[in-house]
Design an enzyme around this catalytic site. Structure first.
Site, PDB file in Angstrom:
ATOM      1  N   PHE A 236     -66.377  35.519  -6.145  1.00  0.00           N
ATOM      2  CA  PHE A 236     -65.308  35.804  -5.183  1.00  0.00           C
ATOM      3  C   PHE A 236     -65.776  35.513  -3.762  1.00  0.00           C
ATOM      4  O   PHE A 236     -65.038  34.964  -2.953  1.00  0.00           O
ATOM      5  CB  PHE A 236     -64.865  37.266  -5.308  1.00  0.00           C
ATOM      6  CG  PHE A 236     -63.901  37.710  -4.243  1.00  0.00           C
ATOM      7  CD1 PHE A 236     -62.571  37.332  -4.297  1.00  0.00           C
ATOM      8  CD2 PHE A 236     -64.334  38.512  -3.197  1.00  0.00           C
ATOM      9  CE1 PHE A 236     -61.672  37.739  -3.309  1.00  0.00           C
ATOM     10  CE2 PHE A 236     -63.441  38.932  -2.205  1.00  0.00           C
ATOM     11  CZ  PHE A 236     -62.113  38.538  -2.266  1.00  0.00           C
TER      12      PHE A 236
ATOM     13  N   GLN B 158     -61.262  40.205   5.802  1.00  0.00           N
ATOM     14  CA  GLN B 158     -60.592  41.074   6.761  1.00  0.00           C
ATOM     15  C   GLN B 158     -59.989  42.310   6.098  1.00  0.00           C
ATOM     16  O   GLN B 158     -59.988  43.392   6.666  1.00  0.00           O
ATOM     17  CB  GLN B 158     -59.507  40.305   7.519  1.00  0.00           C
ATOM     18  CG  GLN B 158     -58.969  41.040   8.728  1.00  0.00           C
ATOM     19  CD  GLN B 158     -60.027  41.320   9.778  1.00  0.00           C
ATOM     20  OE1 GLN B 158     -60.770  40.434  10.176  1.00  0.00           O
ATOM     21  NE2 GLN B 158     -60.115  42.564  10.226  1.00  0.00           N
TER      22      GLN B 158
ATOM     23  N   TYR C  28     -62.332  49.719   5.770  1.00  0.00           N
ATOM     24  CA  TYR C  28     -63.464  50.509   6.228  1.00  0.00           C
ATOM     25  C   TYR C  28     -63.165  51.145   7.589  1.00  0.00           C
ATOM     26  O   TYR C  28     -63.464  52.315   7.812  1.00  0.00           O
ATOM     27  CB  TYR C  28     -64.737  49.672   6.301  1.00  0.00           C
ATOM     28  CG  TYR C  28     -65.122  49.018   4.986  1.00  0.00           C
ATOM     29  CD1 TYR C  28     -64.718  49.543   3.764  1.00  0.00           C
ATOM     30  CD2 TYR C  28     -65.880  47.858   4.965  1.00  0.00           C
ATOM     31  CE1 TYR C  28     -65.070  48.940   2.561  1.00  0.00           C
ATOM     32  CE2 TYR C  28     -66.235  47.253   3.768  1.00  0.00           C
ATOM     33  CZ  TYR C  28     -65.819  47.799   2.577  1.00  0.00           C
ATOM     34  OH  TYR C  28     -66.168  47.194   1.398  1.00  0.00           O
TER      35      TYR C  28
END
Length: 136
Positions: A27, A100, A106
């Site tokens: 990924f 992003q 987070y």
């Protein structure tokens, strides 16, 4: 909504852990950097002095997409719980600059982006550089 159970990893989970590491590397477009085996995960994480602590999220999906169901938040909250239980005052996450969605999550959960706030850059010594430093 998907059902999530988060638990401590067991030695028998190493095959699945390796599979997930490989999927994540793919990924992140970093598959060529994975240099670990199931045996190394077992030895490093489940011996007398483990080098890492691992949690496993068991996800029973509901129909539809998994994105946006709060699974990432549940995982991060569990990591915070374990960190405090182990006597840690903080934990750090690494995220690639193009991810992003992860950075937004987070920050929404209260993390501070140290690259923005303090200008930190993370460095890694590996392979030949490590051997050279160690004189081996």
């Amino acid at each position: 909504m998907a059902s999530v159970r988060i638990r401590e990893a067991k030695e028998g989970d190493c095959g699945d852990i390796l599979r997930l590491i490989l999927e994540l590397a793919e990924f992140e477009k970093l598959s060529d950097q994975v240099k670990i085996s199931e045996e190394a995960l077992r030895a490093d994480g489940f011996g007398d002095n483990p080098f890492y602590h691992c949690l496993v999220a068991e996800i029973l999906p509901a129909p539809g997409k998994l994105l946006g169901q709060g699974i990432g938040s549940k995982i991060i909250k569990k990591v915070a719980e374990v960190a405090l239980d182990k006597g840690c005052s903080q934990f750090r996450l690494a995220v690639l600059d193009w991810n992003q969605r992860a950075m937004d999550l987070y920050k929404a959960l209260g993390a501070q982006d140290l690259t923005e706030a303090e200008g930190w850059h993370f460095f890694c010594f590996q392979g030949e550089a490590t051997r050279k430093l160690a004189g081996k």
